[in-house]
Write an enzyme that holds these catalytic residues in place. Structure first.
Site, PDB file in Angstrom:
ATOM      1  N   SER A 142      41.413 -38.213  26.251  1.00 39.03           N
ATOM      2  CA  SER A 142      40.815 -39.483  26.703  1.00 39.03           C
ATOM      3  C   SER A 142      41.566 -40.498  27.212  1.00 39.03           C
ATOM      4  CB  SER A 142      39.774 -40.132  25.811  1.00 39.03           C
ATOM      5  OG  SER A 142      39.327 -41.511  26.287  1.00 39.03           O
ATOM      6  N   TYR A 155      37.105 -44.831  18.717  1.00 35.46           N
ATOM      7  CA  TYR A 155      37.187 -43.494  19.667  1.00 35.46           C
ATOM      8  C   TYR A 155      38.618 -43.561  20.425  1.00 35.46           C
ATOM      9  CZ  TYR A 155      36.145 -40.497  23.842  1.00 35.46           C
ATOM     10  OH  TYR A 155      36.211 -39.484  24.509  1.00 35.46           O
TER      11      TYR A 155
END
Length: 243
Positions: A142, A155
């Site tokens: 990501s 995350y």
């Protein structure tokens, strides 16, 4: 479409929907037979398998929770047995836990570490056993590994760690001619981003969210023979958000 991956065998961990499904279909379009794992979406896995078969390729949906070490090992083994070997492994399975750090639960932390980091490690370890020289391992990270985003401490931490894992795994597997690379998408049009698109678009320099097929195209490129000199890299595809 030019069949750059003709005769190759691939597995996509987390390949039933969204980015994973787009990757699985693109690999099939370029000539690969594709196994894909799923946990809770058997219908969507079956639909993705039909799209793969429509390209004239073999599809193999496999139920496997990326948090289950035995299931991950079994999925890689079954894919190699049914498809003849493994040339490509894409590790896409992941979960998204959002919230300010003071509100983050231990359950969210543990689940994210279990799937986003431990699960990636397990999948790399399982897939490489069935690969020879020329093998390609590609993780899906990501762009939060590159930029801080409020509410994404868990995350972002896990996705940053994936980049470090990829660099070390690349060194370990280089003597065998296996490459390991990491793709870091920004906002992509999936179930996960549907409700946030209006908020996201003004923050993206290109003025739009990405499409799953754009990530699939990059993954397919990294799986091709001509990328054999690239390993340990993290490539960001986020419309300029990380600039």
């Amino acid at each position: 479409m030019r069949e750059n991956l003709e005769g190759k065998a691939a597995i996509v961990f987390g390949g039933s929907r969204g980015i994973g499904a787009a990757i699985a279909v693109r690999l099939a379009q370029e000539g690969a037979d594709v196994a894909l794992t799923y946990v809770s979406s058997p219908d969507r896995a079956a639909a993705t398998a039909k799209l793969i078969e429509a390209e004239g390729r073999t599809a193999l949906p496999l139920h496997a929770d990326s948090a289950d070490a035995d299931a991950v090992q079994a999925a890689a083994r079954q894919a190699a047995e049914r498809l003849g070997r493994l040339d490509i492994a894409v590790i896409n399975a992941g979960v998204l836990a959002l919230g300010a750090i003071e509100d983050a639960s231990l359950a969210d932390l543990d689940r994210s570490l279990e799937i986003n980091l431990r699960g990636v490690f397990l999948a790399i370890q399982a897939a490489q056993k069935h690969m020879g020289a020329g093998g390609r391992i590609i993780t899906i990270g990501s762009n939060t590994a590159n930029r801080a985003v409020a509410g994404s401490s868990i995350y972002g931490m896990t996705k940053s760690a994936v980049g470090a894992l990829v660099r070390s795994a690349a060194l370990d597997l280089a003597p065998r001619g296996i490459t390991v690379n990491n793709v870091q998408p920004g906002p992509i049009r999936t179930d996960m981003t549907r409700e946030a698109i209006d908020w996201l678009v003004p923050r993206i320099p290109l003025g739009r969210v990405g499409e799953p097929e754009e990530v699939g195209g990059l993954v397919a490129y990294l799986a091709r023979p001509e990328t054999g000199y690239m390993t340990g890299a993290s490539i960001t595809v986020d419309g300029g958000m990380s600039l």
